[in-house]
Design a protein around this motif. Structure first.
Motif, PDB file in Angstrom:
ATOM      1  N   VAL A  50       1.030  -1.262   0.075  1.00 58.03           N
ATOM      2  CA  VAL A  50      -0.153  -0.069   0.038  1.00 58.03           C
ATOM      3  C   VAL A  50       0.991   1.272  -0.042  1.00 58.03           C
ATOM      4  CG1 VAL A  50      -1.705   1.263   1.118  1.00 58.03           C
ATOM      5  CG2 VAL A  50      -1.682  -1.133   1.274  1.00 58.03           C
ATOM      6  N   ALA A 314     -14.044   0.651   3.366  1.00 57.18           N
ATOM      7  CA  ALA A 314     -12.718   0.666   2.848  1.00 57.18           C
ATOM      8  C   ALA A 314     -12.006  -0.715   3.246  1.00 57.18           C
ATOM      9  CB  ALA A 314     -11.703   1.701   3.051  1.00 57.18           C
ATOM     10  N   ASP A 316     -10.371  -4.343   3.088  1.00 54.91           N
ATOM     11  CA  ASP A 316      -9.578  -5.207   2.269  1.00 54.91           C
ATOM     12  C   ASP A 316      -9.856  -6.667   2.655  1.00 54.91           C
ATOM     13  OD1 ASP A 316      -6.608  -3.215   1.625  1.00 54.91           O
ATOM     14  OD2 ASP A 316      -8.586  -3.436   0.694  1.00 54.91           O
ATOM     15  N   GLU A 347      -8.991   6.113  -3.011  1.00 55.09           N
ATOM     16  CA  GLU A 347      -7.915   5.063  -3.029  1.00 55.09           C
ATOM     17  C   GLU A 347      -7.952   4.305  -4.260  1.00 55.09           C
ATOM     18  OE1 GLU A 347      -7.766   3.836   1.687  1.00 55.09           O
ATOM     19  OE2 GLU A 347      -9.050   2.579   0.367  1.00 55.09           O
ATOM     20  N   ARG A 349      -7.700   0.495  -5.635  1.00 57.58           N
ATOM     21  CA  ARG A 349      -7.822  -0.790  -5.240  1.00 57.58           C
ATOM     22  C   ARG A 349      -7.684  -1.866  -6.250  1.00 57.58           C
ATOM     23  NH1 ARG A 349     -11.920  -0.210  -1.091  1.00 57.58           N
ATOM     24  NH2 ARG A 349     -11.016  -2.058  -0.081  1.00 57.58           N
ATOM     25  N   THR A 359      -5.826  -2.641  -1.365  1.00 61.64           N
ATOM     26  CA  THR A 359      -5.459  -1.278  -1.544  1.00 61.64           C
ATOM     27  C   THR A 359      -4.019  -1.111  -1.861  1.00 61.64           C
ATOM     28  OG1 THR A 359      -7.186  -0.614   0.022  1.00 61.64           O
ATOM     29  CG2 THR A 359      -5.556   1.153  -0.627  1.00 61.64           C
ATOM     30  N   ASN A 378      -3.665  -2.911   6.437  1.00 58.59           N
ATOM     31  CA  ASN A 378      -4.887  -2.171   6.404  1.00 58.59           C
ATOM     32  C   ASN A 378      -5.597  -2.617   7.530  1.00 58.59           C
ATOM     33  OD1 ASN A 378      -7.641  -1.389   5.768  1.00 58.59           O
ATOM     34  ND2 ASN A 378      -6.983  -1.199   3.597  1.00 58.59           N
TER      35      ASN A 378
END
Length: 416
Positions: A50, A314, A316, A347, A349, A359, A378
Motif C-alpha cells: 500500500v 474500505a 480489504d 484510493e 484498489r 488497497t 490495512n
C-alpha cells in the motif's frame, strides 16, 4: 481629534507594524514526498502493498500500460497521476489548476478529467469533462487536444469544430479510433485518427423529434475482444451493447429498475452503473456505484457480485467481505486483475481473479501528495454496530449522490 480616536489610531499603527515585521519570518516550505519516513508493518497474512503517503482526490478513471504502470484520472485534483510498477506515485500530467492548456506534463492543465483509455503505443486519451475536450498524452508527457472546442453543445466536425457536452468516458481500438461517452448529448461519438468527429451511436434530439436516444447519460464505454462496445447507461440503470454497425441493444439490467439482483443479464438489476471494463476473455466488469459493489457479467451473460458487501467502507478482504465507497473507473490487466478507482475512499484498489481485494495506493485522505509505496497493514474495518448512512463525503456529492444537483453523472438533459 478626540482622545479615543487618537488611541484607536495608535493601536492600529502598532498592529500594522507587528504584521509587517512578522511576515519576513514566515516562509513557505515545500516538503517533498521523499521527506516522509515510511512505516513498515510486515506482520500477519493480511499484509498488502500500500502507498502510505500518496493521496488522491476523487479518482475516477484508470488504465494500465503494457509494462504494468497505472495511470489515474485524479478528478478532484485536475491531474493525471502515475503509479509505477515499483509503487512510486507521481504526477504524470497537469498543473493541478483547473483550466485548459496544451503543454508538457505539469505545465498542461485539465478541468475534471474523468475517463481514460490507452493505446498499444502508450498514448493516453483523456475525457476532459469540465473542458468538453478529448485530450491525448504521449508517453513523454506532452498533452495535446485532439477534439472539442471548450464549448458545451453538439456538433460533428474536424477536431476543434466538434463540440461535446460533458464527455465522461473514452475507449480506443487497435486502429486508434477513440469512442467517447458523450454524457450530456446522450451519444457515443467517434474520433478518427485524423481528428474527424462523428456520431457513432444514438440520436441527437433537437427538441422537434419525438424519437429519443437509446442512451440516458452514458458515462463509460469499453471495447470487448469481439469488437462490440459496451456502455454504462447511467440514468437508465442498464448496460447497452453497440455493434460494429452502431446498432444499440440492452445487454444487461432492466431499464430504470434499480437494485442489485444477480442472475441472467436481462433479469439482473443495477443502481446507477458508472464504469465498465472487459478482460481478454470477454468478461465484463461494472462499477455499480450506488450499490458500492463491482459486478461481473461473464461470457454466458450471467451477472454476479465480484467484490463488495454493498456497505460503504474500505475493507480489504475477499469477495463480498470487502467494501468500497463510490467505486468508479475500472481497468483489467492481462492476468485478469481488476483495478478500481475507489472515488469516495480516495484510493486505488486491486481485485485478483479470485476476488481478493487490496488497497495499492492512497491513504483515504483527500490530497495530491506523491509518495513511495511500502508494506502496510490495512486496519480500516467498520464496526457492524455502527448505523451507516449512505451520504457522500463533503465535496463529493457531485460525483456519486444520484439526486444531488451537482452530480457529474446525473445531468439534467435538455435534449431528452
Amino acid at each position: 481629534m478626540k482622545p479615543h480616536q487618537i488611541k484607536h489610531l495608535v493601536y492600529t499603527a502598532l498592529l500594522f507594524c507587528a504584521i509587517v515585521f512578522a511576515f519576513p519570518s514566515c516562509k513557505n516550505e515545500w516538503i517533498s514526498p521523499g521527506n516522509v519516513t515510511p512505516i513498515i508493518d510486515t506482520g500477519g497474512s493480511t499484509t498488502t502493498k500500500v502507498d502510505s503517503s500518496a493521496t488522491f482526490n476523487s479518482p475516477t478513471g484508470i488504465v494500465l500500460d503494457a509494462s504494468g504502470n497505472i495511470y489515474v484520472a485524479d478528478w478532484g485534483n485536475n491531474l493525471i497521476r502515475e503509479i509505477s510498477t515499483t509503487g512510486a506515485v507521481t504526477t504524470f500530467a497537469g498543473s493541478g489548476f483547473a483550466g485548459y492548456n496544451d503543454a508538457m506534463d505539469t505545465l498542461a492543465s485539465f478541468t475534471m478529467p474523468t475517463g481514460l483509455a490507452i493505446d498499444p503505443q502508450g498514448n493516453i486519451f483523456v475525457a476532459d469533462a469540465g473542458n468538453n475536450l478529448i485530450r491525448e498524452i504521449n508517453p513523454s508527457g506532452s498533452v495535446t487536444t485532439i477534439a472539442g472546442s471548450d464549448t458545451t453543445g453538439y456538433a460533428d466536425g474536424l477536431d476543434s469544430a466538434a463540440i461535446f457536452f460533458n464527455p465522461l468516458g473514452v475507449a480506443v481500438d487497435a486502429n486508434d479510433n477513440v469512442y467517447v461517452a458523450d454524457a450530456g448529448n446522450n451519444l457515443i461519438r467517434l474520433v478518427a485518427p485524423g481528428g474527424n468527429v462523428s456520431t457513432f451511436a444514438g440520436m441527437f434530439n433537437t427538441g422537434s423529434s419525438t424519437t429519443l436516444s437509446p442512451f440516458n447519460n452514458p458515462t463509460s464505454v469499453c471495447i470487448a475482444p469481439s469488437g462490440n462496445l459496451y456502455v454504462t447507461n447511467y440514468l437508465d440503470d442498464d448496460i447497452l451493447q453497440v455493434s460494429h454497425s452502431g446498432a444499440v441493444s440492452t445487454f444487461a439490467g432492466q431499464d430504470t429498475v434499480q437494485g442489485s439482483a444477480n442472475g441472467p443479464a436481462l433479469s439482473a438489476t443495477f443502481y446507477y452503473p458508472n464504469s465498465i471494463a472487459a478482460d481478454a476473455n470477454g468478461n465484463l466488469y461494472v462499477s455499480d456505484g450506488v450499490n458500492n459493489i463491482i459486478r461481473k457479467i461473464d461470457v454466458n451473460g450471467n451477472v454476479s457480485t465480484f467484490a463488495g458487501s454493498g456497505v460503504p467502507g474500505a475493507i480489504d478482504s475477499t469477495g463480498v467481505n470487502a467494501s468500497f465507497n463510490g467505486p468508479a473507473g475500472l481497468a483489467v490487466d492481462a492476468a485478469g486483475n481488476v483495478f478500481v478507482a475507489d472515488a469516495n475512499n480516495n484510493e486505488i484498489r486491486k481485485i485478483t481473479p479470485a476476488g481478493v481485494v487490496t488497497t495499492i495506493a492512497g491513504t483515504g485522505v483527500q490530497g495530491s501528495k506523491n509518495g513511495i509505496a511500502v508494506a502496510h497493514r490495512n486496519r480500516r474495518v467498520l464496526k457492524p454496530k455502527l448505523k451507516l448512512k449512505i451520504v457522500p463525503k463533503s465535496g463529493l456529492d457531485r460525483i456519486y449522490k444520484p439526486r444531488a444537483r451537482r452530480n457529474r453523472f446525473a445531468l439534467r438533459n435538455l435534449h431528452r
